[in-house]
Scaffold this motif. Structure first.
Motif, mmCIF file in Angstrom:
data_model
loop_
_atom_site.group_PDB
_atom_site.id
_atom_site.type_symbol
_atom_site.label_atom_id
_atom_site.label_comp_id
_atom_site.label_asym_id
_atom_site.label_seq_id
_atom_site.Cartn_x
_atom_site.Cartn_y
_atom_site.Cartn_z
ATOM 1 N N ARG A 50 25.204 35.634 27.005
ATOM 2 C CA ARG A 50 24.976 35.203 28.400
ATOM 3 C C ARG A 50 26.290 35.185 29.176
ATOM 4 N NH1 ARG A 50 20.888 34.834 25.037
ATOM 5 N NH2 ARG A 50 18.944 33.916 25.822
ATOM 6 N N ILE A 51 27.367 34.737 28.516
ATOM 7 C CA ILE A 51 28.681 34.691 29.168
ATOM 8 C C ILE A 51 29.106 36.093 29.617
ATOM 9 C CG2 ILE A 51 31.159 34.332 28.738
ATOM 10 C CD1 ILE A 51 30.357 31.916 26.986
ATOM 11 N N LEU A 52 28.949 37.058 28.717
ATOM 12 C CA LEU A 52 29.320 38.442 29.046
ATOM 13 C C LEU A 52 28.475 38.979 30.197
ATOM 14 C CD1 LEU A 52 29.764 39.943 25.449
ATOM 15 C CD2 LEU A 52 31.566 39.295 27.056
ATOM 16 N N GLU A 53 27.173 38.685 30.155
ATOM 17 C CA GLU A 53 26.259 39.187 31.185
ATOM 18 C C GLU A 53 26.570 38.557 32.544
ATOM 19 O OE1 GLU A 53 23.083 41.661 32.370
ATOM 20 O OE2 GLU A 53 24.066 41.500 30.417
ATOM 21 N N ILE A 54 26.772 37.227 32.538
ATOM 22 C CA ILE A 54 27.060 36.525 33.797
ATOM 23 C C ILE A 54 28.405 36.974 34.358
ATOM 24 C CG2 ILE A 54 27.569 34.248 34.794
ATOM 25 C CD1 ILE A 54 25.479 33.088 32.860
ATOM 26 N N SER A 55 29.380 37.204 33.466
ATOM 27 C CA SER A 55 30.702 37.675 33.912
ATOM 28 C C SER A 55 30.596 39.024 34.597
ATOM 29 C CB SER A 55 31.656 37.760 32.720
ATOM 30 O OG SER A 55 32.906 38.280 33.118
ATOM 31 N N LYS A 56 29.795 39.933 34.016
ATOM 32 C CA LYS A 56 29.607 41.265 34.621
ATOM 33 C C LYS A 56 28.927 41.166 35.982
ATOM 34 C CE LYS A 56 27.550 43.340 31.173
ATOM 35 N NZ LYS A 56 26.869 44.398 30.387
ATOM 36 N N LEU A 57 28.062 40.173 36.120
ATOM 37 C CA LEU A 57 27.333 40.003 37.377
ATOM 38 C C LEU A 57 28.113 39.187 38.404
ATOM 39 C CD1 LEU A 57 23.790 39.333 35.857
ATOM 40 C CD2 LEU A 57 24.524 41.400 37.071
ATOM 41 N N GLY A 58 29.311 38.716 38.018
ATOM 42 C CA GLY A 58 30.158 38.003 38.958
ATOM 43 C C GLY A 58 29.900 36.510 39.032
ATOM 44 N N GLY A 59 29.190 35.947 38.026
ATOM 45 C CA GLY A 59 28.907 34.518 38.047
ATOM 46 C C GLY A 59 30.035 33.699 37.440
ATOM 47 N N ASP A 60 29.908 32.373 37.522
ATOM 48 C CA ASP A 60 30.932 31.452 37.001
ATOM 49 C C ASP A 60 30.669 31.211 35.519
ATOM 50 O OD1 ASP A 60 32.897 29.626 36.653
ATOM 51 O OD2 ASP A 60 31.854 27.967 37.628
ATOM 52 N N ILE A 61 31.684 31.440 34.675
ATOM 53 C CA ILE A 61 31.509 31.298 33.227
ATOM 54 C C ILE A 61 32.446 30.260 32.614
ATOM 55 C CG2 ILE A 61 30.728 33.694 32.950
ATOM 56 C CD1 ILE A 61 33.580 34.334 31.925
ATOM 57 N N ASP A 62 33.283 29.626 33.425
ATOM 58 C CA ASP A 62 34.292 28.715 32.873
ATOM 59 C C ASP A 62 33.663 27.592 32.049
ATOM 60 O OD1 ASP A 62 36.190 30.238 34.081
ATOM 61 O OD2 ASP A 62 36.522 28.901 35.782
ATOM 62 N N LYS A 65 21.048 39.192 38.858
ATOM 63 C CA LYS A 65 20.689 40.619 38.860
ATOM 64 C C LYS A 65 19.970 40.986 40.158
ATOM 65 C CE LYS A 65 20.402 41.594 33.910
ATOM 66 N NZ LYS A 65 19.516 41.934 32.766
ATOM 67 N N GLU A 66 19.060 40.100 40.561
ATOM 68 C CA GLU A 66 18.333 40.350 41.805
ATOM 69 C C GLU A 66 19.298 40.363 42.997
ATOM 70 O OE1 GLU A 66 14.667 38.366 44.423
ATOM 71 O OE2 GLU A 66 15.183 37.573 42.443
ATOM 72 N N LEU A 67 20.228 39.396 42.991
ATOM 73 C CA LEU A 67 21.220 39.328 44.067
ATOM 74 C C LEU A 67 22.104 40.563 44.073
ATOM 75 C CD1 LEU A 67 22.622 37.773 46.342
ATOM 76 C CD2 LEU A 67 24.013 36.620 44.595
ATOM 77 N N ASN A 68 22.544 40.994 42.863
ATOM 78 C CA ASN A 68 23.403 42.184 42.770
ATOM 79 C C ASN A 68 22.678 43.435 43.214
ATOM 80 O OD1 ASN A 68 26.305 42.047 41.181
ATOM 81 N ND2 ASN A 68 25.014 40.287 40.736
#
Length: 303
Positions: free
Chosen positions: A67-79, A131-134
């Protein structure tokens, strides 16, 4: 020997004591066995639960990393997720280091596993939203790119048109020599128009006027003439006012030059060139230049 009542009573008491001791021993052994069996069952249950929780924590850690990798690719916050993943790894290591059954630890980790699983579901929903937003942003970006490309094409077309117009204006603004006349001048200063014999003149005169041009601005210009002999060489003598000029980095020579200010008055210009010797026999050309472009030409023949 006859057994007395007293002996008989003592035997009975001894038997009772032996039976009691055996019963007590059997009871104690049974308790020890039952305690051992209970502890063994508890340890087995703990080991099974420990293994289950360890596997669950490993699985959650792996899924969370995805999930971290996926969210990072989509530009989300992963900290916060990275911190949580490190915490899960630490809890798994703590569980593996614990050798004895720890009911409090097991219960605490069991509750956390349930919470982590719920978190994974929530992150799946967040990923779907990202994903929808992107996808929406990509679509909008493509539209903007198309609009930008159309705008660039319009600008390029306008610039091309402007360049073409500028070229047309530049061409229209070029000066032009008209009414070009040629004279030879003999040693007595007498002028004669047209061809001449080599012994008749050492000087030549070229006259013309600059054509009217409403597009050309009032500006300074260098007006030059080239007198070209029959061999194709420019008649050139620095001591008599000749020189050179550049066109696209290439050097050209002129026979005579004047600096003028064009004022659109059909101004008349006159060049007199004293060669200092007889002209060679044959056809000669006269080319008139303004700065870096030709504005007129004529020719004459020396017999």
């Amino acid at each position: 020997m006859t057994e007395t009542p007293e002996n008989k009573k003592r035997d009975q008491i001894r038997i009772i004591l032996i039976v009691a001791i055996v019963v007590i021993a059997l009871g104690a052994g049974a308790k020890i066995y039952m305690d051992y069996t209970a502890k063994a069952a508890l340890q087995t249950e703990y080991e099974e639960t420990k293994l289950r929780l360890g596997n669950q924590l490993d699985s959650i850690s792996t899924q969370l990393n995805d999930r971290i990798l996926e969210i990072s690719k989509l530009g989300g916050d992963i900290d916060s997720l990275v911190v949580l993943k490190d915490s899960i790894t630490s809890q798994r290591d703590q569980l593996q280091r614990t050798r004895r059954a720890n009911k409090a630890l097991i219960q605490r980790l069991d509750r956390k596993v349930t919470g982590y699983q719920e978190l994974l579901v929530a992150k799946d929903e967040e990923i779907a939203e990202l994903k929808e937003l992107n996808t929406k942003l990509l679509s909008e970006n493509n539209v903007l790119k198309e609009e930008q490309n159309e705008l660039n094409a319009t600008i390029n077309k306008a610039e091309q048109k402007q360049q073409e117009l500028q070229q047309q204006i530049s061409l229209a603004a070029k000066l032009k020599a008209e009414n070009i006349s040629f004279y030879n001048i003999n040693s007595r200063g007498k002028e004669r128009e047209g061809d001449f014999r080599s012994r008749q003149a050492e000087k030549v005169k070229v006259t013309f006027n600059l054509a009217e041009n409403d597009v050309a601005p009032v500006a300074g210009h260098q007006i030059m003439i080239q007198v070209i002999d029959p061999a194709g060489n420019v008649i050139f003598d620095v001591a008599r006012g000749s020189g050179s000029f550049q066109i696209d980095g290439k050097e050209f020579f002129y026979t005579a030059m004047q600096e003028i200010v064009f004022d659109n008055s059909k101004q008349a210009l006159s060049f007199v060139y004293d060669k200092g010797s007889e002209f060679e026999k044959g056809d000669h050309k006269i080319i008139i230049w303004s700065d870096t472009y030709e504005i007129g030409r004529t020719s004459f023949n020396v017999k």
